[in-house]
Scaffold this motif. Structure first.
Motif, PDB file in Angstrom:
ATOM      1  N   SER A  97       0.819  -1.218   0.000  1.00 38.91           N
ATOM      2  CA  SER A  97       0.000   0.000   0.000  1.00 38.91           C
ATOM      3  C   SER A  97       0.853   1.268   0.000  1.00 38.91           C
ATOM      4  CB  SER A  97      -0.938  -0.005   1.219  1.00 38.91           C
ATOM      5  OG  SER A  97      -0.200  -0.111   2.426  1.00 38.91           O
ATOM      6  N   PHE A  98       2.059   1.172  -0.554  1.00 36.94           N
ATOM      7  CA  PHE A  98       2.912   2.350  -0.681  1.00 36.94           C
ATOM      8  C   PHE A  98       2.400   3.245  -1.810  1.00 36.94           C
ATOM      9  CE2 PHE A  98       5.921  -1.034   0.765  1.00 36.94           C
ATOM     10  CZ  PHE A  98       6.175  -0.507   2.024  1.00 36.94           C
ATOM     11  N   ARG A  99       2.867   4.480  -1.818  1.00 36.24           N
ATOM     12  CA  ARG A  99       2.542   5.334  -2.956  1.00 36.24           C
ATOM     13  C   ARG A  99       3.209   4.765  -4.210  1.00 36.24           C
ATOM     14  NH1 ARG A  99       2.759  11.710  -1.126  1.00 36.24           N
ATOM     15  NH2 ARG A  99       2.730  11.294   1.107  1.00 36.24           N
ATOM     16  N   PRO A 100       2.611   5.017  -5.383  1.00 39.26           N
ATOM     17  CA  PRO A 100       3.202   4.494  -6.621  1.00 39.26           C
ATOM     18  C   PRO A 100       4.669   4.882  -6.762  1.00 39.26           C
ATOM     19  CG  PRO A 100       1.026   5.361  -7.064  1.00 39.26           C
ATOM     20  CD  PRO A 100       1.344   5.729  -5.640  1.00 39.26           C
ATOM     21  N   GLY A 101       5.490   3.915  -7.155  1.00 33.44           N
ATOM     22  CA  GLY A 101       6.909   4.172  -7.385  1.00 33.44           C
ATOM     23  C   GLY A 101       7.819   3.773  -6.250  1.00 33.44           C
ATOM     24  N   VAL A 102       7.277   3.629  -5.029  1.00 34.06           N
ATOM     25  CA  VAL A 102       8.120   3.308  -3.867  1.00 34.06           C
ATOM     26  C   VAL A 102       8.776   1.947  -4.031  1.00 34.06           C
ATOM     27  CG1 VAL A 102       8.111   2.802  -1.382  1.00 34.06           C
ATOM     28  CG2 VAL A 102       6.888   4.808  -2.254  1.00 34.06           C
ATOM     29  N   MET A 103       8.009   0.940  -4.396  1.00 36.83           N
ATOM     30  CA  MET A 103       8.564  -0.403  -4.548  1.00 36.83           C
ATOM     31  C   MET A 103       9.591  -0.449  -5.678  1.00 36.83           C
ATOM     32  SD  MET A 103       7.307  -2.628  -2.282  1.00 36.83           S
ATOM     33  CE  MET A 103       7.133  -4.278  -2.954  1.00 36.83           C
ATOM     34  N   ASP A 104       9.352   0.292  -6.742  1.00 36.40           N
ATOM     35  CA  ASP A 104      10.323   0.345  -7.842  1.00 36.40           C
ATOM     36  C   ASP A 104      11.637   0.960  -7.370  1.00 36.40           C
ATOM     37  OD1 ASP A 104       8.672  -0.816  -9.796  1.00 36.40           O
ATOM     38  OD2 ASP A 104       7.694   1.101 -10.185  1.00 36.40           O
ATOM     39  N   ARG A 105      11.525   2.025  -6.579  1.00 37.88           N
ATOM     40  CA  ARG A 105      12.756   2.675  -6.080  1.00 37.88           C
ATOM     41  C   ARG A 105      13.528   1.759  -5.139  1.00 37.88           C
ATOM     42  NH1 ARG A 105       9.288   7.159  -5.986  1.00 37.88           N
ATOM     43  NH2 ARG A 105       8.964   7.058  -3.719  1.00 37.88           N
ATOM     44  N   LEU A 106      12.830   0.890  -4.451  1.00 41.52           N
ATOM     45  CA  LEU A 106      13.495  -0.085  -3.574  1.00 41.52           C
ATOM     46  C   LEU A 106      14.118  -1.229  -4.376  1.00 41.52           C
ATOM     47  CD1 LEU A 106      10.896  -0.369  -0.647  1.00 41.52           C
ATOM     48  CD2 LEU A 106      13.198   0.601  -0.495  1.00 41.52           C
ATOM     49  N   GLY A 107      13.758  -1.310  -5.646  1.00 33.64           N
ATOM     50  CA  GLY A 107      14.283  -2.388  -6.484  1.00 33.64           C
ATOM     51  C   GLY A 107      13.512  -3.681  -6.374  1.00 33.64           C
ATOM     52  N   ILE A 108      12.271  -3.599  -5.880  1.00 36.24           N
ATOM     53  CA  ILE A 108      11.449  -4.808  -5.712  1.00 36.24           C
ATOM     54  C   ILE A 108      10.046  -4.581  -6.270  1.00 36.24           C
ATOM     55  CG2 ILE A 108      12.716  -5.852  -3.787  1.00 36.24           C
ATOM     56  CD1 ILE A 108      10.767  -4.491  -1.861  1.00 36.24           C
ATOM     57  N   GLY A 109       9.940  -3.773  -7.316  1.00 37.31           N
ATOM     58  CA  GLY A 109       8.654  -3.526  -7.951  1.00 37.31           C
ATOM     59  C   GLY A 109       8.171  -4.724  -8.741  1.00 37.31           C
ATOM     60  N   TYR A 110       6.964  -4.610  -9.272  1.00 33.06           N
ATOM     61  CA  TYR A 110       6.323  -5.747  -9.952  1.00 33.06           C
ATOM     62  C   TYR A 110       7.146  -6.256 -11.132  1.00 33.06           C
ATOM     63  CZ  TYR A 110       2.951  -8.436 -12.679  1.00 33.06           C
ATOM     64  OH  TYR A 110       2.323  -9.421 -13.403  1.00 33.06           O
ATOM     65  N   ASP A 111       7.754  -5.351 -11.898  1.00 34.24           N
ATOM     66  CA  ASP A 111       8.521  -5.795 -13.070  1.00 34.24           C
ATOM     67  C   ASP A 111       9.690  -6.697 -12.681  1.00 34.24           C
ATOM     68  OD1 ASP A 111       6.860  -4.475 -14.795  1.00 34.24           O
ATOM     69  OD2 ASP A 111       8.101  -2.672 -14.923  1.00 34.24           O
ATOM     70  N   ILE A 112      10.277  -6.434 -11.529  1.00 34.34           N
ATOM     71  CA  ILE A 112      11.361  -7.291 -11.025  1.00 34.34           C
ATOM     72  C   ILE A 112      10.796  -8.603 -10.498  1.00 34.34           C
ATOM     73  CG2 ILE A 112      13.176  -7.516  -9.283  1.00 34.34           C
ATOM     74  CD1 ILE A 112      13.907  -5.536 -11.454  1.00 34.34           C
ATOM     75  N   LEU A 113       9.740  -8.494  -9.699  1.00 39.56           N
ATOM     76  CA  LEU A 113       9.196  -9.679  -9.039  1.00 39.56           C
ATOM     77  C   LEU A 113       8.619 -10.683 -10.026  1.00 39.56           C
ATOM     78  CD1 LEU A 113       7.456  -8.156  -5.868  1.00 39.56           C
ATOM     79  CD2 LEU A 113       9.858  -8.746  -6.246  1.00 39.56           C
ATOM     80  N   LYS A 114       7.985 -10.213 -11.092  1.00 38.37           N
ATOM     81  CA  LYS A 114       7.366 -11.159 -12.032  1.00 38.37           C
ATOM     82  C   LYS A 114       8.420 -11.922 -12.839  1.00 38.37           C
ATOM     83  CE  LYS A 114       6.492  -8.038 -15.956  1.00 38.37           C
ATOM     84  NZ  LYS A 114       5.442  -7.466 -16.820  1.00 38.37           N
ATOM     85  N   MET A 115       9.641 -11.375 -12.911  1.00 37.31           N
ATOM     86  CA  MET A 115      10.711 -12.136 -13.571  1.00 37.31           C
ATOM     87  C   MET A 115      11.147 -13.306 -12.698  1.00 37.31           C
ATOM     88  SD  MET A 115      13.112  -9.395 -15.588  1.00 37.31           S
ATOM     89  CE  MET A 115      13.514  -8.365 -14.178  1.00 37.31           C
ATOM     90  N   ILE A 116      11.087 -13.106 -11.395  1.00 37.04           N
ATOM     91  CA  ILE A 116      11.436 -14.160 -10.448  1.00 37.04           C
ATOM     92  C   ILE A 116      10.319 -15.191 -10.348  1.00 37.04           C
ATOM     93  CG2 ILE A 116      11.898 -14.622  -7.993  1.00 37.04           C
ATOM     94  CD1 ILE A 116      13.147 -11.814  -7.883  1.00 37.04           C
ATOM     95  N   ARG A 191      -6.398 -21.164 -14.095  1.00 36.99           N
ATOM     96  CA  ARG A 191      -6.692 -21.546 -15.485  1.00 36.99           C
ATOM     97  C   ARG A 191      -5.473 -21.420 -16.382  1.00 36.99           C
ATOM     98  NH1 ARG A 191     -12.108 -18.487 -17.326  1.00 36.99           N
ATOM     99  NH2 ARG A 191     -10.716 -16.694 -17.059  1.00 36.99           N
ATOM    100  N   SER A 192      -4.742 -20.314 -16.236  1.00 34.57           N
ATOM    101  CA  SER A 192      -3.674 -20.017 -17.189  1.00 34.57           C
ATOM    102  C   SER A 192      -2.271 -20.149 -16.617  1.00 34.57           C
ATOM    103  CB  SER A 192      -3.852 -18.589 -17.715  1.00 34.57           C
ATOM    104  OG  SER A 192      -3.626 -17.639 -16.666  1.00 34.57           O
ATOM    105  N   GLY A 193      -2.170 -20.164 -15.279  1.00 35.02           N
ATOM    106  CA  GLY A 193      -0.855 -20.201 -14.642  1.00 35.02           C
ATOM    107  C   GLY A 193      -0.192 -18.844 -14.576  1.00 35.02           C
ATOM    108  N   LYS A 194      -0.858 -17.824 -15.086  1.00 36.91           N
ATOM    109  CA  LYS A 194      -0.265 -16.488 -15.141  1.00 36.91           C
ATOM    110  C   LYS A 194      -0.671 -15.632 -13.951  1.00 36.91           C
ATOM    111  CE  LYS A 194      -0.208 -16.327 -20.208  1.00 36.91           C
ATOM    112  NZ  LYS A 194      -0.719 -15.625 -21.408  1.00 36.91           N
ATOM    113  N   GLY A 195       0.291 -14.873 -13.444  1.00 39.80           N
ATOM    114  CA  GLY A 195      -0.011 -13.869 -12.441  1.00 39.80           C
ATOM    115  C   GLY A 195      -0.377 -12.561 -13.119  1.00 39.80           C
ATOM    116  N   GLN A 196      -0.667 -11.529 -12.314  1.00 45.33           N
ATOM    117  CA  GLN A 196      -0.969 -10.221 -12.883  1.00 45.33           C
ATOM    118  C   GLN A 196      -0.883  -9.137 -11.821  1.00 45.33           C
ATOM    119  OE1 GLN A 196      -5.249  -9.711 -14.055  1.00 45.33           O
ATOM    120  NE2 GLN A 196      -5.392 -11.889 -13.509  1.00 45.33           N
TER     121      GLN A 196
END
Length: 401
Positions: A97-116, A191-196
């Motif tokens: 529930s952080f403001r948008p961008g906080v997780m990205d600045r920490l280096g653990i945003g969605y784009d990083i996590l979904k690769m893992i 159904r698809s195995g995909k997260g979002q």
């Protein structure tokens, strides 16, 4: 006997604080999800400090964080991020529930996590959503429902809007929308195995509550005024009345059949045909109804109305709730026996599932209570845990510094 829970196999990493995120993950935990509350190594969730307290933490904190585990990580350190990323490998859901961008600045945003973890469901609950000119704004419930147009309708026409005593936006617009989003995403993952990525805006969720008022305005462009709505006390058949003992009854006799029964009981059959009359006549009826209801106590009136189908209810105070026979029948309060705090009464899981019911299995965790346990589960040795502890990367409940 081992109960089976609807969300038994779901693992959730909860980075949220205060109310919207924790209420969302409380519901998931009540129905079996393993919810790991990820707190920082300093203040953690500052809801812990709110008075009154049960032991070290607030009664409020215990309510919305029951059935969860706690791990304390400093996500600003490389070692802390490494631990979190390892947790994400086997997680189903992340809620933050952080403001948008906080997780990205920490280096653990969605784009990083979904690769893992490509199947990861990532739910961000924010005041205004991830996009738009308000997205970075600070705010609380009063702000969200103000923007959404809800607050405008609370109160009487000749006075300023009244602030509601419960967090409509936080719970109804944020927590519940987040919970529904997570469950829908879990269904799709099956159904698809995909997260979002789930983008929950409390303001958007609050706007969606205007299902009666807003569509009417969009269709006619006719503005409706505070205190002038049929469902906000404008009419005599939908209002609040005081009784002889200074208590109150609510009357919700919207339909003609209910209004007829109500008028018959109070001895005013002449009011039946006035259900849709002018404001002036509505006010005259209200005054007369009020004078009649002031002749008996709330309990005396309820004994009369209980046998009549007319939508009359007592306005309960907090002390009435535990004795209300409907709540008692539906077990809406659970007493948990804690070895340290004794008996603690909490609000029960509200959704009644016949085969996999929710249950309060434990109180809220102490800060960092499960840090060692969780790290051990993901392969950290005692020596590695000790090193992280000495470096201040983690905190456990024994560490009081």
């Amino acid at each position: 006997m081992n109960l089976s829970f609807a969300l038994d196999s779901v693992r959730v990493l909860d980075l949220s604080r205060l109310l919207p995120g924790p209420f969302c993950t409380m519901l998931l935990a009540d129905y079996g999800a393993e919810v790991i509350k990820v707190e920082d190594t300093e203040l953690g969730d500052y809801a812990r400090a709110i008075q009154p307290k049960l032991g070290d933490d607030s009664a409020f904190f215990h309510s919305v964080n029951r059935n969860k585990k706690s791990i304390c990580l400093d996500l600003k350190t490389e070692q802390g991020k490494e631990v979190f990323l390892k947790l994400v490998e086997n997680a189903d859901v992340v809620v933050e529930s952080f403001r948008p961008g906080v997780m990205d600045r920490l280096g653990i945003g969605y784009d990083i996590l979904k690769m893992i973890n490509p199947g990861l469901i990532y739910c961000a609950i924010t005041g205004y959503g991830q996009t738009g000119p308000y997205s970075k704004k600070a705010g609380h419930d009063i702000n969200f429902i103000s923007y959404a147009g809800l607050l405008e309708f609370f109160g009487e026409s000749d006075r300023k809007p009244v602030v509601p005593p419960v967090q409509i936006g936080d719970i109804g617009g944020g927590a519940l929308m987040g919970t529904i989003g997570v469950l829908m995403a879990l269904f799709e993952k099956g159904r698809s195995g995909k997260g979002q990525f789930i983008d929950v805006s409390i303001m958007d969720g609050a706007l969606s509550w205007l299902q009666v008022l807003l569509p009417s305005y969009l269709a006619t462009k006719e503005r409706q005024e505070r205190g002038k709505l049929d469902v906000s006390g404008r009419k005599a058949n939908y209002d609040v009345y005081e009784t002889k003992d200074g208590r109150y009854l609510s009357v919700g006799a919207s339909e003609r059949k209910f209004w007829e029964n109500f008028c018959r009981v109070i001895g005013r059959k002449s009011f039946v045909l006035k259900i849709h009359t002018s404001d002036a006549e509505q006010n005259e009826m209200k005054a007369e109804i009020q004078s009649i209801l002031m002749q008996k106590t709330r309990q005396e009136w309820m004994e009369i109305f209980d046998t009549v189908d007319c939508c009359v209810s007592p306005i309960n105070q907090l002390e009435d709730l535990e004795e209300d026979p409907q709540f008692l029948e539906r077990n809406m309060f659970q007493t948990f026996h804690d070895p340290e705090l004794g008996e603690v009464k909490l609000i029960s899981p509200p959704i009644k599932l016949s085969e996999t019911p929710g249950k309060i299995r434990k109180l809220a965790p102490k800060s960092g209570e499960h840090t060692n346990e969780i790290l051990s589960e993901i392969g950290y040795s005692e020596q590695q845990i000790g090193a992280l502890l000495s470096q201040g990367v983690i905190k456990n409940q024994v560490d009081k510094s």
